[in-house]
Design a protein around this motif. Structure first.
Motif, PDB file in Angstrom:
ATOM      1  N   GLU A 257      38.009  19.527   3.762  1.00 47.58           N
ATOM      2  CA  GLU A 257      39.326  19.817   3.183  1.00 47.58           C
ATOM      3  C   GLU A 257      40.227  18.578   3.224  1.00 47.58           C
ATOM      4  O   GLU A 257      40.975  18.321   2.280  1.00 47.58           O
ATOM      5  N   ASN A 258      40.145  17.813   4.304  1.00 46.87           N
ATOM      6  CA  ASN A 258      40.922  16.573   4.382  1.00 46.87           C
ATOM      7  C   ASN A 258      40.455  15.566   3.341  1.00 46.87           C
ATOM      8  O   ASN A 258      41.268  14.851   2.734  1.00 46.87           O
ATOM      9  N   PHE A 259      39.162  15.517   3.110  1.00 51.75           N
ATOM     10  CA  PHE A 259      38.584  14.650   2.074  1.00 51.75           C
ATOM     11  C   PHE A 259      39.151  15.000   0.697  1.00 51.75           C
ATOM     12  O   PHE A 259      39.513  14.110  -0.085  1.00 51.75           O
ATOM     13  N   LEU A 260      39.274  16.294   0.410  1.00 47.70           N
ATOM     14  CA  LEU A 260      39.814  16.730  -0.886  1.00 47.70           C
ATOM     15  C   LEU A 260      41.268  16.297  -1.046  1.00 47.70           C
ATOM     16  O   LEU A 260      41.674  15.849  -2.125  1.00 47.70           O
ATOM     17  N   LYS A 261      42.051  16.419   0.031  1.00 49.23           N
ATOM     18  CA  LYS A 261      43.462  16.036  -0.030  1.00 49.23           C
ATOM     19  C   LYS A 261      43.641  14.531  -0.123  1.00 49.23           C
ATOM     20  O   LYS A 261      44.452  14.026  -0.901  1.00 49.23           O
ATOM     21  N   GLU A 262      42.879  13.809   0.676  1.00 43.62           N
ATOM     22  CA  GLU A 262      43.012  12.350   0.710  1.00 43.62           C
ATOM     23  C   GLU A 262      42.687  11.718  -0.639  1.00 43.62           C
ATOM     24  O   GLU A 262      43.236  10.671  -0.989  1.00 43.62           O
TER      25      GLU A 262
ATOM     26  N   GLN B  59      42.456  26.047  -9.730  1.00 45.59           N
ATOM     27  CA  GLN B  59      42.304  24.811  -8.972  1.00 45.59           C
ATOM     28  C   GLN B  59      40.846  24.342  -9.084  1.00 45.59           C
ATOM     29  O   GLN B  59      39.911  25.095  -8.826  1.00 45.59           O
ATOM     30  N   LYS B  60      40.655  23.098  -9.482  1.00 44.79           N
ATOM     31  CA  LYS B  60      39.304  22.619  -9.762  1.00 44.79           C
ATOM     32  C   LYS B  60      38.393  22.662  -8.539  1.00 44.79           C
ATOM     33  O   LYS B  60      37.184  22.883  -8.673  1.00 44.79           O
ATOM     34  N   ILE B  61      38.967  22.461  -7.354  1.00 47.94           N
ATOM     35  CA  ILE B  61      38.119  22.444  -6.151  1.00 47.94           C
ATOM     36  C   ILE B  61      37.569  23.826  -5.808  1.00 47.94           C
ATOM     37  O   ILE B  61      36.691  23.952  -4.951  1.00 47.94           O
ATOM     38  N   LEU B  62      38.073  24.878  -6.475  1.00 44.73           N
ATOM     39  CA  LEU B  62      37.578  26.235  -6.244  1.00 44.73           C
ATOM     40  C   LEU B  62      36.517  26.647  -7.252  1.00 44.73           C
ATOM     41  O   LEU B  62      35.907  27.713  -7.128  1.00 44.73           O
ATOM     42  N   ILE B  63      36.308  25.819  -8.272  1.00 42.58           N
ATOM     43  CA  ILE B  63      35.269  26.108  -9.266  1.00 42.58           C
ATOM     44  C   ILE B  63      33.912  25.745  -8.647  1.00 42.58           C
ATOM     45  O   ILE B  63      33.703  24.591  -8.230  1.00 42.58           O
ATOM     46  N   PRO B  64      32.999  26.715  -8.500  1.00 44.47           N
ATOM     47  CA  PRO B  64      31.772  26.510  -7.708  1.00 44.47           C
ATOM     48  C   PRO B  64      30.992  25.238  -8.042  1.00 44.47           C
ATOM     49  O   PRO B  64      30.608  24.496  -7.128  1.00 44.47           O
TER      50      PRO B  64
ATOM     51  N   GLU C  32      28.702  17.216  -2.154  1.00 42.98           N
ATOM     52  CA  GLU C  32      27.652  16.188  -2.192  1.00 42.98           C
ATOM     53  C   GLU C  32      28.273  14.793  -2.115  1.00 42.98           C
ATOM     54  O   GLU C  32      27.748  13.901  -1.443  1.00 42.98           O
ATOM     55  N   LEU C  33      29.390  14.634  -2.782  1.00 43.37           N
ATOM     56  CA  LEU C  33      30.097  13.356  -2.774  1.00 43.37           C
ATOM     57  C   LEU C  33      30.644  13.040  -1.384  1.00 43.37           C
ATOM     58  O   LEU C  33      30.585  11.907  -0.919  1.00 43.37           O
ATOM     59  N   HIS C  34      31.148  14.081  -0.714  1.00 47.40           N
ATOM     60  CA  HIS C  34      31.706  13.911   0.627  1.00 47.40           C
ATOM     61  C   HIS C  34      30.631  13.492   1.618  1.00 47.40           C
ATOM     62  O   HIS C  34      30.793  12.525   2.364  1.00 47.40           O
ATOM     63  N   ASN C  35      29.555  14.238   1.640  1.00 44.77           N
ATOM     64  CA  ASN C  35      28.399  13.909   2.485  1.00 44.77           C
ATOM     65  C   ASN C  35      28.806  13.629   3.931  1.00 44.77           C
ATOM     66  O   ASN C  35      28.374  12.654   4.557  1.00 44.77           O
ATOM     67  N   GLY C  36      29.691  14.498   4.462  1.00 47.56           N
ATOM     68  CA  GLY C  36      30.150  14.332   5.836  1.00 47.56           C
ATOM     69  C   GLY C  36      30.276  15.676   6.511  1.00 47.56           C
ATOM     70  O   GLY C  36      29.894  16.719   5.956  1.00 47.56           O
ATOM     71  N   PRO C  37      30.837  15.713   7.720  1.00 45.31           N
ATOM     72  CA  PRO C  37      31.003  16.974   8.456  1.00 45.31           C
ATOM     73  C   PRO C  37      31.835  17.976   7.658  1.00 45.31           C
ATOM     74  O   PRO C  37      32.849  17.606   7.056  1.00 45.31           O
ATOM     75  N   SER C  38      31.424  19.230   7.680  1.00 41.91           N
ATOM     76  CA  SER C  38      32.100  20.266   6.886  1.00 41.91           C
ATOM     77  C   SER C  38      33.550  20.447   7.297  1.00 41.91           C
ATOM     78  O   SER C  38      34.403  20.759   6.466  1.00 41.91           O
TER      79      SER C  38
END
Length: 232
Positions: free
Chosen positions: A171-176, A148-153, A161-167
């Motif tokens: 995960e919701n940002f990745l799904k959305e 899964q690409k989101i698990l590649i460090p 960095e792209l999200h730049n929001g609350p931690s």
């Protein structure tokens, strides 16, 4: 029967539509293949259809309006029958004449278009059905041969960095944004091409799914060649 299919623990082989829709996925098996050597001239259909955009939906009335040879007519009847079988089953099949899909080149470190290895997700229990009648066919890959690409460090770092929001919202940002649906093949990975004429059922990520979803990708089209693809 194609040994590439029957030798794979990821693929279950069936010989009827009834088996295709009634066989349960289990273990590593998350793809089912109704293996068929189809007669008929599918190129004749493609050559007569008019492509209006990069993806043009073809309806039964469009097929019925074509003036075809005997072999072209055989191909048309096969497609119409596949559409009927899936519709009677309760699916919503679409027949597409494809020049190409839209590319996602917004970021240089991750892509979310269908040429990237990905899985399908649904809020309800469903499966993906597809059959390529003409042109290049899709590939699948076993789950153990992809990450899964989101698990590649390095990718995850750039996404944060792209999200730049609350931690807690990451995960919701990745799904959305569908980032979590995309995968990278391992260096040793051996993709399996789905071939022409076979009707496939692929496992989808949904709440009741008992197996891992099937990782697949659209092929790079041949220059000047259209694909004729049934999908739902």
């Amino acid at each position: 029967m194609n040994n590439t299919f029957s030798d794979s623990s990821q693929i279950g082989m069936v010989s009827t539509f009834s088996e295709l829709v009634n066989t349960d996925f289990k273990g590593e098996m998350n793809a089912l293949c109704w293996y068929r050597n189809l007669e008929g001239d599918f190129a004749a259909i493609v050559n007569q259809l008019q492509i209006k955009e990069n993806i043009t939906e073809v309806y039964p009335k469009d097929l019925l309006a074509l003036q075809l040879s005997e072999k072209g007519n055989i191909a048309r009847e096969i497609i119409l029958n596949d559409l009927r079988l899936l519709a009677d089953f309760g699916a919503s099949p679409s027949l597409n004449l494809l020049k190409c899909y839209e590319r996602d080149d917004e970021f240089d470190f991750i892509s979310t278009d269908v040429y990237s290895y990905h899985v399908d997700r649904s809020p309800i229990a469903t499966d993906t059905f597809l059959c390529t009648y003409h042109g290049m066919a899709s590939d699948i890959i076993s789950n153990e041969q992809a990450e899964q690409k989101i698990l590649i460090p390095e990718i995850r770092k750039k996404l944060k960095e792209l999200h730049n929001g609350p931690s807690e919202e990451f995960e919701n940002f990745l799904k959305e944004n569908y980032f979590d649906l995309h995968y990278q093949a391992q260096p040793h990975a051996v993709p399996i091409n789905l071939g022409l004429g076979h009707l496939w059922r692929l496992a989808v990520d949904h709440p009741k799914q008992q197996v891992l979803p099937c990782i697949h990708r659209a092929p790079i089209e041949n220059e000047g060649e259209y694909r004729l693809l049934l999908i739902c």
